[in-house]
Write a protein that holds these residues in place. Structure first.
Motif, PDB file in Angstrom:
ATOM      1  N   UNK A 120       0.886  -1.098  -0.112  1.00  0.00           N
ATOM      2  CA  UNK A 120      -0.152   0.168   0.071  1.00  0.00           C
ATOM      3  C   UNK A 120       0.817   1.364   0.051  1.00  0.00           C
ATOM      4  N   UNK A 121       1.865   1.548   0.801  1.00  0.00           N
ATOM      5  CA  UNK A 121       2.750   2.408   0.780  1.00  0.00           C
ATOM      6  C   UNK A 121       3.396   2.902  -0.429  1.00  0.00           C
ATOM      7  N   UNK A 122       3.593   1.772  -1.085  1.00  0.00           N
ATOM      8  CA  UNK A 122       4.652   1.908  -2.326  1.00  0.00           C
ATOM      9  C   UNK A 122       3.753   2.302  -3.776  1.00  0.00           C
ATOM     10  N   UNK A 123       2.262   2.247  -3.498  1.00  0.00           N
ATOM     11  CA  UNK A 123       1.440   2.595  -4.720  1.00  0.00           C
ATOM     12  C   UNK A 123       1.880   3.951  -5.316  1.00  0.00           C
ATOM     13  N   UNK A 124       1.583   5.041  -4.488  1.00  0.00           N
ATOM     14  CA  UNK A 124       1.555   6.265  -5.022  1.00  0.00           C
ATOM     15  C   UNK A 124       2.648   6.616  -5.841  1.00  0.00           C
ATOM     16  N   UNK A 125       4.059   6.729  -5.363  1.00  0.00           N
ATOM     17  CA  UNK A 125       4.970   7.158  -6.012  1.00  0.00           C
ATOM     18  C   UNK A 125       4.966   6.556  -7.468  1.00  0.00           C
ATOM     19  N   UNK A 126       4.719   5.161  -7.912  1.00  0.00           N
ATOM     20  CA  UNK A 126       4.700   4.586  -8.958  1.00  0.00           C
ATOM     21  C   UNK A 126       3.568   4.714  -9.935  1.00  0.00           C
ATOM     22  N   UNK A 127       2.262   5.194  -9.125  1.00  0.00           N
ATOM     23  CA  UNK A 127       1.010   5.444  -9.953  1.00  0.00           C
ATOM     24  C   UNK A 127       1.326   6.728 -10.549  1.00  0.00           C
ATOM     25  N   UNK A 128       1.600   7.809  -9.840  1.00  0.00           N
ATOM     26  CA  UNK A 128       1.909   9.269 -10.114  1.00  0.00           C
ATOM     27  C   UNK A 128       3.087   9.276 -11.248  1.00  0.00           C
ATOM     28  N   UNK A 129       4.010   8.446 -11.167  1.00  0.00           N
ATOM     29  CA  UNK A 129       5.023   8.455 -12.253  1.00  0.00           C
ATOM     30  C   UNK A 129       4.671   7.861 -13.502  1.00  0.00           C
ATOM     31  N   UNK A 130       3.995   7.004 -13.373  1.00  0.00           N
ATOM     32  CA  UNK A 130       3.318   6.371 -14.562  1.00  0.00           C
ATOM     33  C   UNK A 130       2.156   7.339 -15.217  1.00  0.00           C
TER      34      UNK A 130
END
Lengths: 312, 246
Positions: B122-132
């Motif tokens: 859960x903690x790792x979703x945001x940076x990857x999503x925003x960069x995608x």
């Protein structure tokens, strides 16, 4: 042959292209000119259905384009745009091979075609095949962009300001190359430009657009001598009219028997070049290579509407 | 050049420490008060490190699949309406403290690696999503236009043009998530996940600073090395990157 019939595009209550009809014969060049926002690009993009027409239809060799799936239609139509749009992560060869690969050509045939096109555009394959787009100059990128558009031997090529990003010297030679290659391949070409000189240099017919309307669609000579509306006349610019007119005919068309002194002029040079040579060297007549002369008097007549060049 | 040499040295020292930690005992002895053991020997440090890495890799892989998938989905025509929802979900994942996730997950999943995996995921979703999202929406318009005009289908455009060009930006997001997950994973040992946090917690419980330092330094060094590895990869994959600046 491409027939555009009553094509209209509306966005909400704004009409970008309004009931435009025109026909481009096989192997002909149609140049669409107009100011930005005149609807010329939208009209072009409706031909390969990057924009869906609101009304009207486009026939290519008699087939209604709306009956073909859009992506299959586009693979048959070459497309080159301003800023070339080369894929930055792919080599020159891979970029050119885009459409043949989509069509499922085998590797050997693709490779042969890529080399053939690079040769055609004077980019030695050994040197350029494996370069990435950012390793090319602007002129080279543009040539690769046009090669890519021609890769699958389309009968129809659409170009949207393809030379817009080039400096004037490179642009002139790119136009000459395009003209030569288009004649060689017999491709039908629709080109959008805001540059009236470019339209004059390339178009067999010129379509002038303003506010979504096609004001006039006629050969360059008719656009010059018989503009349909004041806007068309203004777009061409009155100060350049005689020179445009002269640039449309060759020296050979105007040559008469006789002799003259000084260095000769080539028979396929434009009358505009011949006039420039007369003025610069202070001569009243120029000998033509292979016999005959062209006189300043004849050039002056040819520079007027209804002048000598109007015969053919 | 100096940076690369320093990284190489760090990697070599880390490997030497993990393979034979007792050789570093003299170095750490001053930190261990009252004759306590300077090196953690309850479990093999190498084993803990591998478990730690495996846990992070699994969590980041899962975050990547979901976040990249979501990023692709919300940039397809017809799915833009899902964007606010996807943003909310990934943001909540980032703002909800991992410790709280552990506390809530243990009653459901039991002790062990499960709750930690969930928290890291859960903690790792945001940076990857925003960069995608940034990668897929920031493509040069002429390039996407050309891809359409050439007659590529939407799937072909995605696989052959959009994803390859967005890849360096997406990888930067994965790198952020991986580095964050690497340090956050230590708290997993509070609920019996096997991580390097075990060493740190043992040090805290027995007031043995030597344990805390060796656990912390190993995690920190791993984070540095992984960060550098990703940066190298991103540069390699960027069009016009150093691969042709030889």
């Amino acid at each position: 042959m491409i027939e555009i019939e009553h094509l209209t595009r509306r966005y909400g209550d704004r009409t970008v292209v309004r009931d435009v009809s025109l026909t481009v014969g096989r192997g002909q060049i149609a140049a669409l000119v107009g100011t930005s926002g005149s609807g010329k690009t939208t009209l072009l993009r409706m031909i390969n259905r990057l924009v869906q027409p609101t009304a009207g239809r486009v026939l290519i060799d008699g087939t209604d384009t709306a009956t073909v799936p859009a992506h299959l239609l586009r693979r048959r139509i070459g497309y080159a745009i301003q800023g070339h749009g080369l894929f930055p992560h792919r080599t020159v060869a891979q970029n050119i091979a885009t459409v043949p690969r989509l069509l499922g050509w085998d590797a050997a045939r693709i490779r042969a075609r890529v080399d053939e096109l690079l040769d055609l555009f004077q980019l030695p394959p050994v040197e350029f095949r494996d370069r990435l787009p950012h390793q090319l100059s602007g002129g080279q990128q543009q040539r690769v962009g046009v090669s890519r558009a021609l890769a699958a031997r389309p009968d129809l090529l659409l170009m949207d300001e393809p030379f817009g990003a080039l400096d004037p010297v490179i642009r002139a030679s790119a136009q000459a190359d395009l003209r030569r290659i288009q004649r060689e391949l017999g491709t039908t070409l629709v080109i959008v430009t805001h540059d009236i000189d470019e339209a004059m240099a390339l178009g067999d017919r010129i379509g002038v657009m303003d506010q979504g309307l096609l004001l006039q669609y006629a050969p360059p000579r008719a656009i010059l001598t018989d503009p349909a509306t004041p806007f068309v006349a203004r777009l061409i610019g009155t100060d350049q009219r005689p020179f445009h007119l002269l640039s449309l005919s060759r020296v050979a068309d105007l040559a008469t028997p006789g002799t003259a002194d000084g260095p000769p002029v080539a028979p396929d040079a434009s009358l505009r070049d011949a006039l420039a040579l007369c003025l610069w060297s202070g001569r009243g007549a120029l000998p033509v290579q292979g016999g005959g002369v062209v006189t300043l008097e004849a050039l002056r007549r040819a520079a007027r509407p209804g002048g000598a060049g109007a015969d053919p | 050049m100096i940076g690369r040499a320093a990284l190489g040295l760090a990697a070599a020292v880390l490997a030497a420490f993990l393979l034979a930690p007792e050789r570093f005992a003299p170095l750490l002895r001053p930190l261990a008060a009252n004759g306590a053991p300077p090196i953690y020997t309850q479990t093999s440090l190498l084993g803990l490190t591998l478990w730690h890495l495996a846990l992070v890799a699994a969590a980041v892989a899962a975050s990547t699949v979901v976040a990249v998938g979501l990023g692709i989905l919300v940039t397809r025509p017809g799915w833009r309406d899902v964007l606010p929802l996807a943003r909310t979900v990934t943001s909540v994942g980032q703002t909800f403290p991992p410790v709280a996730v552990l506390a809530l997950a243990v009653p459901l999943m039991g002790f062990g690696s499960g709750p930690t995996l969930l928290a890291l995921f859960l903690y790792g979703l945001l940076p990857i999503f925003e960069n995608t999202l940034a990668g897929l929406t920031g493509l040069p318009p002429a390039v996407t236009e050309a891809a359409r005009g050439m007659g590529m289908t939407p799937a072909q455009r995605l696989v052959q043009v959009e994803l390859p060009l967005a890849l360096p930006v997406i990888l930067a997001g994965v790198r952020l998530s991986a580095v964050i997950a690497l340090s956050t994973a230590t708290i997993g040992s509070t609920v019996a996940a096997r991580t390097l946090g075990e060493v740190i917690i043992a040090g805290l419980l027995s007031s043995n600073t030597a344990f805390v330092v060796q656990g912390g330094v190993v995690v920190g060094t791993l984070a540095l090395l992984i960060h550098a590895g990703f940066v190298w990869l991103e540069r390699r994959l960027a069009p016009g990157g150093p691969s042709d600046r030889r």
